[in-house]
Design an enzyme around this catalytic site. Structure first.
Site, PDB file in Angstrom:
ATOM      1  N   CYS A 100      -7.470  -9.668   3.079  1.00 18.28           N
ATOM      2  CA  CYS A 100      -6.026  -9.909   3.547  1.00 18.28           C
ATOM      3  C   CYS A 100      -6.273 -11.103   4.655  1.00 18.28           C
ATOM      4  O   CYS A 100      -5.557 -11.651   4.886  1.00 18.28           O
ATOM      5  CB  CYS A 100      -5.454  -8.826   4.326  1.00 18.28           C
ATOM      6  SG  CYS A 100      -6.413  -7.802   5.221  1.00 18.28           S
ATOM      7  N   GLU A 107       0.736  -2.725   6.756  1.00 17.51           N
ATOM      8  CA  GLU A 107      -0.375  -3.956   6.798  1.00 17.51           C
ATOM      9  C   GLU A 107      -0.128  -4.462   5.583  1.00 17.51           C
ATOM     10  O   GLU A 107      -0.526  -4.176   4.430  1.00 17.51           O
ATOM     11  CB  GLU A 107      -1.794  -3.281   6.764  1.00 17.51           C
ATOM     12  CG  GLU A 107      -1.678  -1.974   8.018  1.00 17.51           C
ATOM     13  CD  GLU A 107      -1.507  -2.342   9.427  1.00 17.51           C
ATOM     14  OE1 GLU A 107      -1.505  -3.646   9.768  1.00 17.51           O
ATOM     15  OE2 GLU A 107      -1.191  -1.524  10.259  1.00 17.51           O
TER      16      GLU A 107
HETATM   17  P1  NAD Z   1       0.041  -3.758  -3.764  1.00 17.70           P
HETATM   18  O1  NAD Z   1       1.103  -3.957  -2.857  1.00 17.70           O
HETATM   19  O2  NAD Z   1      -0.044  -4.109  -5.215  1.00 17.70           O
HETATM   20  O3  NAD Z   1      -0.638  -2.144  -3.764  1.00 17.70           O
HETATM   21  C1  NAD Z   1      -0.771  -1.303  -3.088  1.00 17.70           C
HETATM   22  C2  NAD Z   1      -0.260   0.170  -2.996  1.00 17.70           C
HETATM   23  O4  NAD Z   1       1.180   0.283  -3.030  1.00 17.70           O
HETATM   24  C3  NAD Z   1      -0.804   0.636  -4.622  1.00 17.70           C
HETATM   25  O5  NAD Z   1      -1.234   2.246  -4.160  1.00 17.70           O
HETATM   26  C4  NAD Z   1       0.373   0.625  -5.187  1.00 17.70           C
HETATM   27  O6  NAD Z   1       0.268   1.359  -6.256  1.00 17.70           O
HETATM   28  C5  NAD Z   1       1.560   0.980  -4.493  1.00 17.70           C
HETATM   29  N1  NAD Z   1       2.669   0.330  -4.775  1.00 17.70           N
HETATM   30  C6  NAD Z   1       3.252  -0.576  -5.575  1.00 17.70           C
HETATM   31  N2  NAD Z   1       4.403  -0.984  -5.420  1.00 17.70           N
HETATM   32  C7  NAD Z   1       4.962   0.116  -4.887  1.00 17.70           C
HETATM   33  C8  NAD Z   1       6.303   0.219  -4.610  1.00 17.70           C
HETATM   34  N3  NAD Z   1       7.372  -0.284  -5.051  1.00 17.70           N
HETATM   35  N4  NAD Z   1       6.408   1.230  -3.790  1.00 17.70           N
HETATM   36  C9  NAD Z   1       5.893   1.995  -3.219  1.00 17.70           C
HETATM   37  N5  NAD Z   1       4.298   1.892  -3.505  1.00 17.70           N
HETATM   38  C10 NAD Z   1       3.970   0.944  -4.384  1.00 17.70           C
HETATM   39  O7  NAD Z   1      -1.246  -4.180  -3.163  1.00 17.70           O
HETATM   40  P2  NAD Z   1      -2.776  -4.617  -3.858  1.00 17.70           P
HETATM   41  O8  NAD Z   1      -2.784  -5.695  -4.762  1.00 17.70           O
HETATM   42  O9  NAD Z   1      -3.358  -3.405  -4.135  1.00 17.70           O
HETATM   43  O10 NAD Z   1      -3.672  -4.989  -2.477  1.00 17.70           O
HETATM   44  C11 NAD Z   1      -3.823  -6.434  -2.296  1.00 17.70           C
HETATM   45  C12 NAD Z   1      -2.877  -6.687  -1.158  1.00 17.70           C
HETATM   46  O11 NAD Z   1      -3.129  -5.883  -0.191  1.00 17.70           O
HETATM   47  C13 NAD Z   1      -3.138  -8.299  -0.479  1.00 17.70           C
HETATM   48  O12 NAD Z   1      -1.622  -8.821  -0.535  1.00 17.70           O
HETATM   49  C14 NAD Z   1      -3.692  -8.081   0.798  1.00 17.70           C
HETATM   50  O13 NAD Z   1      -3.410  -9.296   1.542  1.00 17.70           O
HETATM   51  C15 NAD Z   1      -3.253  -6.681   1.308  1.00 17.70           C
HETATM   52  N6  NAD Z   1      -4.008  -6.117   2.317  1.00 17.70           N
HETATM   53  C16 NAD Z   1      -3.607  -6.050   3.589  1.00 17.70           C
HETATM   54  C17 NAD Z   1      -4.533  -5.584   4.384  1.00 17.70           C
HETATM   55  C18 NAD Z   1      -4.217  -5.423   5.863  1.00 17.70           C
HETATM   56  O14 NAD Z   1      -4.742  -4.724   6.527  1.00 17.70           O
HETATM   57  N7  NAD Z   1      -3.292  -6.135   6.371  1.00 17.70           N
HETATM   58  C19 NAD Z   1      -5.918  -5.075   4.252  1.00 17.70           C
HETATM   59  C20 NAD Z   1      -6.014  -5.219   2.586  1.00 17.70           C
HETATM   60  C21 NAD Z   1      -5.156  -5.757   1.830  1.00 17.70           C
END
Ligand code: NAD
Length: 485
Positions: free
Chosen positions: A280, A246
């Site tokens: 998001c 997501e």
């Molecule tokens: P992020 O991608 O920076 O981090 C999300 C998670 O992934 C964290 O737990 C992080 O530690 C982990 N992570 C980071 N790099 C990784 C890697 N290389 N491998 C595995 N795990 C890793 O996202 P964020 O900044 O915390 O959240 C904001 C983002 O989330 C925005 O882009 C937003 O649009 C999206 N979002 C999507 C939805 C949806 O339902 N589609 C909902 C909420 C937020």
């Protein structure tokens, strides 16, 4: 190669994680609020593997009952839980309370959705006799959470995963471990062991290690497109692992003929600036009919001028808080400058009253004249306005993105909405509703760079279990009708 870099936007370095520790800071004050050890990924996965079979073997009704106990634990903890979320990610207290409410509601919704989408079915086929379709859990599922809804969004994967009989390893965002810890404790207090539902704090490195671990059966991810793509790439040679992504959006709102200008403006402001634009589904691009521009844009600006930006516990309550940290605020300020210096016309500037804290005022910028608008998700309170002259152009502009999460049409006739619905590439397509605030009772996911066709929300049950088809007779009965000597 990141999407941000393509647009000349860099993120700051991460101050939340070191090799051994993870530290959470309050966005509104900069103060440290939580500190803990980074998990040992091998230990975590081994514990989950050992615990999983007994959990999967429990009757479904037991697991459902435990989820209801979990909801009661969250109810008992609601005030502390909401206050922790508000402090940790900077959202207003009223909004954090709504998030806790969503965590509670997820239980009953998931029980209904399991029954409707993945429960057992018996079939009687004239050709094959009695058949059954039942579902099995995958095994050990890793849930990776984002910071913006640090309880509700991981929970939206965790509850369906547990109901289906999976063990869960939950790695919260490194920016919101305190909220994640409360969530995990509520499960454990309800009687779900800390091996079946494990709290595994860590940063991107632990996320990567979990994704790559042989002992897991799948990854349920909510976060940015960059991270989602890297997870997808890592598991590209592993069709045996379930991967649910997501991701973000560059969501469009199309504004067409409407006599209800003030309501229309309120829908835009709500969609663009709720949670300081850190949703998001937030509207990033407002696509406006030329003839409506001079009526609607000043109305939107006037309303945005009235929004209170403040700390989570301020009185009167703020509409929105700060963004998550200074690195995010720096990145957004740079992005706004990028738009300004590449042909954007400011309608309302992005202001940062105190350069040491990440409070930003809502910003609006007309980017109609920009030749190449970067198709990136600016995860903050920045709304771009693009004017168009006809409806086909509006739809083409709304679809002018690699993402495809949410889109709304405001105004227009039922025929125009039908055209909008039929032509929009997005997982959520609304009419006279905000882009934000997806329903619990509906699927939640996107196309393009927004997801991998495994929506969460009501459809989360689908990716938490796999169907097994069984032909079943109490005694063998077979006749070979042809081909015998
Ligand atoms: P992020 O991608 O920076 O981090 C999300 C998670 O992934 C964290 O737990 C992080 O530690 C982990 N992570 C980071 N790099 C990784 C890697 N290389 N491998 C595995 N795990 C890793 O996202 P964020 O900044 O915390 O959240 C904001 C983002 O989330 C925005 O882009 C937003 O649009 C999206 N979002 C999507 C939805 C949806 O339902 N589609 C909902 C909420 C937020």
């Amino acid at each position: 190669t990141t999407l941000e870099r393509e647009a000349g936007i860099e993120r700051g370095t991460d101050r939340n994680v070191s090799k051994a520790e993870i530290i959470s800071f309050e966005p509104a004050t900069g103060a440290e609020m939580w500190r803990g050890k980074v998990c040992d990924v091998d230990d975590v996965v081994a514990r989950a593997r050992r615990a999983w079979p007994a959990w999967a073997a429990q009757p479904l009704t037991n697991r459902m009952e435990l989820m209801r106990r979990f909801a009661n634990e969250v109810r008992k903890e609601a005030d502390n839980f909401a206050a922790t979320i508000a402090r940790e990610v900077g959202k207003p207290l009223w909004e954090a309370h709504a998030e806790v409410e969503a965590v509670i509601n997820k239980v009953e919704v998931s029980i209904r959705s399991y029954a409707e989408r993945t429960s057992q079915r018996k079939l009687d086929s004239a050709l094959q006799g009695k058949m059954a379709v039942r579902h099995k859990p995958h095994g050990v599922l890793v849930v990776l959470g984002p910071f913006n809804y640090p309880a509700h969004l991981p929970n939206a994967h965790i509850i369906p995963a547990l109901i289906a009989g999976n063990a869960v390893v939950f790695k919260p965002s490194e920016k919101a471990p305190a909220s994640g810890e409360i969530l995990a404790k509520c499960f454990n207090r309800a009687g779900i062991s800390a091996a079946v539902m494990q709290f595994a704090p860590g940063g991107p490195a632990e996320g990567q290690a979990l994704v790559a671990h042989e002992g897991i059966d799948g990854v349920l991810f909510t976060g940015s497109a960059n991270t989602g793509i890297s997870i997808n790439r890592r598991l590209a040679t592993r069709p045996d692992k379930i991967v649910t992504l997501e991701m973000g959006g560059n969501n469009a709102m199309v504004m067409w003929d409407t006599p209800k200008v003030s309501d229309a403006a309120a829908l835009v402001v709500q969609s663009a600036f709720s949670t300081a634009g850190q949703r998001c589904t937030a509207a990033r691009r407002l696509i406006v009919k030329d003839s409506l521009y001079d009526t609607i844009v000043p109305e939107i600006k006037a309303l945005a001028d009235r929004l209170i930006v403040g700390a989570p516990f301020d009185e009167p309550a703020p509409f929105m808080g700060p963004v998550i940290d200074n690195a995010a605020a720096d990145g957004l300020s740079e992005s706004f400058l990028y738009l300004l210096s590449h042909g954007g016309k400011p309608i309302k500037h992005l202001l940062r009253p105190d350069g040491t804290l990440p409070f930003l005022s809502p910003a609006i910028i007309d980017t109609t004249a920009m030749k190449d608008r970067p198709d990136v998700e600016l995860f903050g309170p920045i709304l771009q306005v693009i004017r168009v002259s006809d409806f086909d152009e509006a739809i083409a502009e709304a679809n002018n993105t690699r993402f495809g999460l949410a889109a709304s049409l405001i105004g227009g006739t039922p025929q125009e909405y039908n055209r909008f619905w039929a032509n929009m590439r997005a997982g959520i397509v609304n009419w006279n509703r905000p882009t934000t605030g997806p329903s619990h009772a509906a699927p939640m996911g996107g196309v393009g760079l927004s997801g991998n066709h495994r929506p969460t929300g009501y459809y989360a049950a689908d990716y938490c279990a796999y169907p097994v088809a069984s032909g079943e007779m109490e005694q063998p009965r077979a006749v070979i009708g042809v081909g015998l000597k």
